[in-house]
Scaffold this motif. Structure first.
Motif, PDB file in Angstrom:
ATOM      1  N   LEU A  35      46.428  31.060  51.191  1.00 39.31           N
ATOM      2  CA  LEU A  35      45.716  29.821  50.858  1.00 39.31           C
ATOM      3  C   LEU A  35      46.527  28.924  49.933  1.00 39.31           C
ATOM      4  N   LYS A  56      43.290  40.216  38.393  1.00 40.81           N
ATOM      5  CA  LYS A  56      42.287  41.227  38.780  1.00 40.81           C
ATOM      6  C   LYS A  56      42.947  42.555  39.166  1.00 40.81           C
ATOM      7  N   THR A  57      44.021  42.453  39.948  1.00 43.44           N
ATOM      8  CA  THR A  57      44.687  43.684  40.385  1.00 43.44           C
ATOM      9  C   THR A  57      45.433  44.335  39.226  1.00 43.44           C
ATOM     10  N   ARG A  87      34.602  27.305  43.836  1.00 46.73           N
ATOM     11  CA  ARG A  87      34.052  28.654  43.659  1.00 46.73           C
ATOM     12  C   ARG A  87      33.505  28.926  42.269  1.00 46.73           C
ATOM     13  N   PRO A 113      39.615  33.884  40.159  1.00 47.10           N
ATOM     14  CA  PRO A 113      40.497  33.156  41.064  1.00 47.10           C
ATOM     15  C   PRO A 113      41.807  33.882  41.341  1.00 47.10           C
TER      16      PRO A 113
HETATM   17  O1  LIG Z   1      41.139  33.606  46.853  1.00 47.06           O
HETATM   18  C1  LIG Z   1      41.258  33.964  48.056  1.00 47.06           C
HETATM   19  O2  LIG Z   1      40.619  33.439  48.982  1.00 47.06           O
HETATM   20  C2  LIG Z   1      42.188  35.072  48.363  1.00 47.06           C
HETATM   21  C3  LIG Z   1      42.664  35.830  47.325  1.00 47.06           C
HETATM   22  C4  LIG Z   1      43.606  36.935  47.529  1.00 47.06           C
HETATM   23  O3  LIG Z   1      43.406  37.942  46.539  1.00 47.06           O
HETATM   24  P1  LIG Z   1      43.809  37.744  44.972  1.00 47.06           P
HETATM   25  O4  LIG Z   1      42.711  36.962  44.321  1.00 47.06           O
HETATM   26  O5  LIG Z   1      43.901  39.139  44.446  1.00 47.06           O
HETATM   27  O6  LIG Z   1      45.101  37.009  44.945  1.00 47.06           O
HETATM   28  C5  LIG Z   1      43.436  37.536  48.916  1.00 47.06           C
HETATM   29  O7  LIG Z   1      42.185  38.198  49.022  1.00 47.06           O
HETATM   30  C6  LIG Z   1      43.536  36.467  49.962  1.00 47.06           C
HETATM   31  O8  LIG Z   1      44.841  35.935  49.919  1.00 47.06           O
HETATM   32  C7  LIG Z   1      42.508  35.357  49.779  1.00 47.06           C
END
Ligand SMILES: O=C(O)C1=C[C@@H](OP(=O)(O)O)[C@@H](O)[C@H](O)C1
Ligand SMILES: Nc1ncnc2c1ncn2[C@@H]1O[C@H](COP(=O)(O)OP(=O)(O)O)[C@@H](O)[C@H]1O
Ligand SMILES: [Mg+2]
Length: 204
Positions: free
Chosen positions: A152, A49-50, A167, A44
């Motif tokens: 979001l 993750k990054t 999810r 999530p």
């Molecule tokens: O969960 C999502 O739908 C999203 C997560 C974001 O990435 P991170 O999970 O790295 O924040 C990014 O891809 C976008 O804002 C949408």
């Protein structure tokens, strides 16, 4: 037939440990014990993750790819893509970037965005990859998340938990292993993940 390793869940618990990061094997076999393909981080928003993916890549000496960064480089800010082109178009772009980055041969860390698994193509591609799920809690995320960068959540931070529950089945189905990032330091989590990666020797 493709090899499907057994699933294993590591629940990080207890106080942070002070053991140093695992050193690469002295016989020089470190690289050969790594998967010859992408090691993929899912989970999530703001689970780490990054940031953890980057640390793991640095410790292993392999390339790090963040698919959101790739999208931003090619298409501009994620908030702008959502606002001007819509989420469906963002998912299409994301699926293409993920497919391309995952297909590159050789050990590398690829961190996905939190919604990448909502695309069926991505879920299918990841079946035969070492997929690491990072899991956390809304409470922990609200302390650290940069809301401005996450369209979001920006107007509705409580959406984090609702989105996670939608999810969760996709995350759990894709994961070969799960680590909790709300219960350990970044260094501790990095160490456990590297241990797990070396344990996968020969499976991928
Ligand atoms: O969960 C999502 O739908 C999203 C997560 C974001 O990435 P991170 O999970 O790295 O924040 C990014 O891809 C976008 O804002 C949408
Ligand atoms: N133990 C931890 N593990 C991972 N991230 C942590 C931890 N503690 C605090 N953080 C912070 O949480 C945020 C996670 O953001 P990020 O790595 O961008 O997550 P993601 O890519 O999953 O959205 C970062 O600001 C990171 O510094
Ligand atoms: Mg990220």
């Amino acid at each position: 037939m493709s090899h499907r390793p057994s699933r294993r869940v590591v629940r990080a618990a207890g106080p942070p440990q002070s053991r140093p990061l695992p050193a690469p094997p002295r016989d020089g076999s470190g690289a050969s014990r790594l998967p010859r393909k992408a090691i993929v981080f899912v989970g999530p928003m703001a689970a780490g993750k990054t940031s953890i993916g980057k640390r793991v890549a640095k410790e292993l000496g392999v390339p790090f790819i963040d698919t959101d960064s790739q999208i931003v480089q090619r298409h501009g800010a994620i908030t702008e893509i959502f606002a001007q082109r819509g989420e469906a178009e963002f998912r299409r772009i994301e699926a293409d970037v993920v497919a391309r980055e995952i297909a590159e041969p050789g050990a590398r860390i690829v961190s996905l965005g939190g919604g990448a698994l909502t695309t069926a193509q991505t879920r299918e591609i990841l079946r035969d990859y070492p997929v690491i799920l990072l899991m956390t809690t809304e409470r922990a995320v609200m302390k650290t998340v940069n809301l401005a960068k996450r369209p979001l959540l920006r107007d509705d931070p409580g959406a984090w938990s609702r989105i996670l529950e939608q999810r969760r089945p996709q995350y759990e189905a894709a994961a070969k292993v799960t680590f909790r990032t709300d219960k350990n330091s970044k260094e501790g989590i990095t160490r456990m993940i590297i241990d797990w990666i070396y344990q996968q020797s020969g499976k991928y």
